[in-house]
Design an enzyme around this catalytic site. Structure first.
Site, mmCIF file in Angstrom:
data_model
loop_
_atom_site.group_PDB
_atom_site.id
_atom_site.type_symbol
_atom_site.label_atom_id
_atom_site.label_comp_id
_atom_site.label_asym_id
_atom_site.label_seq_id
_atom_site.Cartn_x
_atom_site.Cartn_y
_atom_site.Cartn_z
ATOM 1 N N GLU A 1 12.338 16.394 -13.917
ATOM 2 C CA GLU A 1 10.782 16.343 -14.178
ATOM 3 C C GLU A 1 10.770 16.804 -13.070
ATOM 4 O O GLU A 1 11.496 16.854 -11.778
ATOM 5 C CB GLU A 1 10.285 14.879 -13.574
ATOM 6 C CG GLU A 1 8.866 15.125 -13.634
ATOM 7 C CD GLU A 1 7.866 13.474 -13.393
ATOM 8 O OE1 GLU A 1 8.705 12.856 -13.667
ATOM 9 O OE2 GLU A 1 6.553 13.741 -13.893
ATOM 10 N N GLU B 1 6.862 2.028 -13.730
ATOM 11 C CA GLU B 1 6.712 3.352 -15.014
ATOM 12 C C GLU B 1 6.915 4.909 -13.834
ATOM 13 O O GLU B 1 6.729 5.044 -13.068
ATOM 14 C CB GLU B 1 5.276 3.755 -15.290
ATOM 15 C CG GLU B 1 4.574 4.501 -15.858
ATOM 16 C CD GLU B 1 4.247 5.409 -15.669
ATOM 17 O OE1 GLU B 1 4.958 6.952 -14.853
ATOM 18 O OE2 GLU B 1 3.154 6.064 -15.276
ATOM 19 N N GLY C 1 6.119 5.606 -10.289
ATOM 20 C CA GLY C 1 6.168 6.460 -9.378
ATOM 21 C C GLY C 1 7.249 7.808 -9.719
ATOM 22 O O GLY C 1 7.729 7.566 -11.152
ATOM 23 N N SER C 2 8.574 8.119 -8.395
ATOM 24 C CA SER C 2 9.427 8.445 -9.376
ATOM 25 C C SER C 2 10.440 7.827 -9.737
ATOM 26 O O SER C 2 10.598 6.107 -9.348
ATOM 27 C CB SER C 2 10.223 8.966 -7.777
ATOM 28 O OG SER C 2 10.944 7.852 -6.728
ATOM 29 N N CYS D 1 2.172 12.237 -14.529
ATOM 30 C CA CYS D 1 3.394 11.149 -15.245
ATOM 31 C C CYS D 1 3.383 12.231 -16.952
ATOM 32 O O CYS D 1 3.912 11.782 -17.411
ATOM 33 C CB CYS D 1 3.689 10.132 -15.090
ATOM 34 S SG CYS D 1 1.682 8.087 -15.708
ATOM 35 N N ALA E 1 0.711 -1.285 -0.149
ATOM 36 C CA ALA E 1 0.051 0.211 -0.120
ATOM 37 C C ALA E 1 0.926 1.547 -0.191
ATOM 38 O O ALA E 1 2.094 1.282 0.643
ATOM 39 C CB ALA E 1 -1.440 -0.169 1.132
ATOM 40 N N HIS E 2 -0.091 1.997 -0.637
ATOM 41 C CA HIS E 2 1.047 3.819 -0.627
ATOM 42 C C HIS E 2 0.567 4.075 0.821
ATOM 43 O O HIS E 2 -0.213 4.242 0.886
ATOM 44 C CB HIS E 2 0.608 4.394 -1.821
ATOM 45 C CG HIS E 2 1.730 5.689 -1.958
ATOM 46 N ND1 HIS E 2 1.588 6.803 -1.468
ATOM 47 C CD2 HIS E 2 2.727 5.719 -2.372
ATOM 48 C CE1 HIS E 2 2.899 7.257 -1.170
ATOM 49 N NE2 HIS E 2 3.784 6.834 -2.829
#
Lengths: 496, 496
Positions: free
Chosen positions: A358, A231, A207-208, A268, A151-152
């Site tokens: 980014e 990704e 995510g990052s 994103c 989970a985030h």
């Protein structure tokens, strides 16, 4: 409310349970798997107001935005279920044997089979669509894999509620409990333990760059390396050709302003770099765009950590030479974005790759080229991207094939006269570009082709028809598309 | 004759040239690429007696064996060319747009595009089929990639001659010189420099685990990691169920003896492990098989390095507890194999993974299980394999689904009542299994699906029909299979 990180023992327990459940689940028919995904979507729909309310509290995303995302999630579940049942994704191939051949030709039949337990990491910016029952999970379950969610922490409550819905549905359908497990982990340790566990067979992550790269490295260093589809975002450059810009200055500025600031820039596919050739028209465009950026209010980001990163990365870009053209810093709070348009001469951009990075949030950098040739240089210098966009008249598109070729090499999706935000869920979508946009450009994170990330081909040689899986039997009982002796067909196979 | 290793400068020069050629070659039509591959096959056929004579001198493989391999190579080139032109491998998907939708639906069209320059490492055991103009090269060229060959030092002369034929053909067809380049490298340095070069986009390799793993690690550690498809061999276990063994003791022994000793055991699909349940019948089988192994003469291996490795690995296995049942050590020379059947109790095999390792050459280890349950344990304990084989009556196959399930998880190809050697070139072939058999089980090294290793999807969003590649145009001018709005079809598309 506090969520406790899983221990190493709990991670181990989860993998053992997941691997056991996989043995049973992987054998469920395409239809049964699809029905499970339909039922998950149904269950989530039933509790949607509860889900929206938890997510709103946790993420600062407004209800309208979350509703769209929840609907997208349900559409993903059902459309990937459709694709799962339809079965073309299995890449079925049959070559019938020939016993009479000098050195007999074997009968060969190939189909995709699931990899095994897949670990899915929730994404900070999509509590529904790319988290617990999101795209990676739907793809893995469609492929026949069991799933373990990390989970985030920024929306752990939403994640827990979604997980309970999935588990309830699994139980109802008589599926083994271990098919879908849910763990919390605020730090890096739980994710690390999950990736390093020998029973884990694949990983999905959104995510990052730093996060994705760390997982990729851990997976590559295992005794048994496993595929990681990470990704990791993108600056999604938009190339503005002069005539198009002159024809539609205001319209393009408005389209891009909306794309840059939509959902506080937390996509994103946010257009983080705009590339144009210095001219009076470009100045006008800059002014229009800047005006709209200024009118955008600072807004709470997904969580304080993201706002902090935004402010740090924005400051870093400015330090590296990005000059602010327009911004709105009125009463900015610590957890808020600062909508920003900055600019930099292409010469400087080409010399300093730190400016290519980014800045996740409502920030875009206008790269001003002295000439069209310099614009081509910029196209060749940018890193791999999820998307590239070309704004051009038909005539300009026809005349700039070198630029178009350069951009094709850099991206997974190439947008013509549109904006990169808005990632349609469709079989023809490609959400996965050359590194560092993703770790494997040969796969997609959006659309039913994403199922293939979690499957591998298995070939049966000389098996009796009744011992073969239904998908490969002579009579084609499931009515699937198959390539039989190099010809696509749904016909039964004549073979002895 | 001496071949000089490429310098780092030459590697760099090659990549620059290859990347430039890729720009032009990648745009050639499917038909043009196919025609190039047909012409390469034709040219190689024209010089086949010269090729066979050089290869025979370099590899100790006899003419008959080399003829078969050369024919296979020509078949690969032409059949992958057929597949290239037929175009189904492009995974064409079209979803037409809907401007009237609330938030307009974009027009999306996706196809596979080539990755860029591919480095192919020649394989020691296949001077033609998996080297210079072999499977990896044919796949990469079909995909639209340029290729750089790292010649295998054991057949550098053959490689040079084949390369000259490919280059001559390219020139004749007006293709840029850099499309196919050839470098020598006896040590690891040239390969390392090739993999580390930023312009290299993918790697094909067939060889040892140590070699493949080293390349995989280098590729993963690059600033921009790239995909490596390394086929690293396998012990290809054969599971012998009691009734089948009782019914056909002599026949199975003969089949397996031939498979073990064919081409001096120098196939990656050589059956290196046989698994049976202790019984009188198994003893009989062992005797029959041993008899035939004994009658096989020691023979020169591909090159002295391989013979040395064979002898070392065989000795190591014996040291670890493998007991020699039958062998032929009569007048063994330094560069020769020693045909060997060894045995070990399953209990010991389960405890010592060193006994699971491949002994590349005519060597096989019979693992004797006390019970069928122990056989299942062995199935679960083995590492990932290119192939697994089950020898069973229909009744036994029906009764042993747990064993079958366990073996499915371990291999890329599952053979029923046959031998693993003999890898048919067909679309339905899977030559790629779970690690450590290969570095990515989601792809194959044999069959036209191998083309997909070197391509990635690119999605065009809202492009005008006349700006799209022919493959994706409304009218379907190439007459290809495409999935249009989720339905497979060759029809033109109605879209505005």
């Amino acid at each position: 409310m506090k969520y406790v990180d899983a221990t190493v023992e709990e991670v181990n327990e989860a993998l053992l349970q997941s691997a056991k459940a996989f043995q049973l689940y992987g054998k469920r028919s395409l239809k049964e798997r699809a029905n499970f995904l339909y039922a998950v979507a149904e269950e989530m729909k039933n509790i949607s107001s509860e889900l929206l309310s938890i997510a709103q509290k946790e993420t600062h995303l407004d209800e309208a935005r979350l509703k769209v995302e929840l609907n997208r999630t349900l559409f993903q579940l059902t459309s990937y279920a459709d694709a799962c049942a339809e079965g073309t994704w299995l890449d079925l191939r049959i070559d019938t044997g020939d016993k009479a051949r000098n050195s007999p030709k074997p009968d060969l039949r190939k189909m995709l089979v699931p990899l095994g337990p897949v670990v899915v990491f929730g994404a900070s910016n999509f509590p529904f669509a790319y988290s617990t029952a999101g795209g990676d999970t739907a793809c893995a379950l469609a492929a026949g894999c069991s799933v373990i969610i990390k989970a985030h922490p920024a929306h752990a409550g939403t994640s827990e509620r979604v997980a309970a819905a999935v588990q309830k549905t699994a139980k109802k359908q008589g599926l083994p409990e271990g098919i879908f497990l849910h763990l919390h982990g605020a730090g890096f340790e739980v994710g690390k333990a999950l990736i390093q566990h020998p029973l884990t067979k694949a990983v999905g992550f959104t995510g990052s760059f730093e996060g994705g790269k760390a997982l990729f490295d851990l997976a590559a260093q295992r005794n048994e390396p496993i595929p990681v589809f990470a990704e990791m975002g993108s600056v999604n450059p938009v190339f503005l050709l002069p005539q198009k810009l002159a024809n539609e200055t205001g319209k393009l500025a408005s389209m891009l302003a909306a794309s840059i600031t939509q959902s506080v820039g937390q996509f994103c596919t946010n257009p983080g770099i705009l590339v144009g050739v210095k001219s009076k028209v470009l100045d006008e465009f800059k002014e229009f765009l800047g005006e709209q950026i200024k009118q955008t209010s600072p807004t709470s980001m997904l969580h304080p950590g993201i706002a902090k990163s935004f402010q740090k990365n924005r400051a870093k870009a400015i330090e590296e030479g990005a000059v602010v053209v327009a911004t709105n810093e009125a009463d900015v709070e610590e957890d808020e974005s600062i909508p920003t348009l900055a600019e930099v001469p292409a010469e400087q951009f080409l010399q300093n790759t730190l400016l290519h990075k980014e800045v996740f949030g409502p920030y875009s950098l206008l790269v001003e080229c002295a000439t069209k040739e310099e614009m081509l240089e910029v196209a060749k210098a940018i890193e791999g991207q999820l998307t590239c966009t070309l704004m051009a008249t038909d005539e300009e598109a026809n005349k700039n094939s070198e630029l178009i070729d350069a951009l094709k090499e850099k991206c997974g999706r190439f947008v013509f006269n549109g904006v990169p935000t808005g990632v349609e869920v469709a079989l023809s979508m490609q959400h996965g570009g050359p590194y560092p946009a993703t770790t494997d450009s040969r796969f997609t994170a959006v659309g039913a082709d994403g199922i293939k990330r979690f499957a591998r081909p298995l070939c049966f040689q000389n098996w009796n028809n009744d011992l073969l899986p239904d998908e490969l039997k002579n009579e084609n009982p499931l009515g699937l598309w198959r390539t039989v002796n190099n010809v696509l067909s749904k016909d039964p196979v004549n073979a002895d």
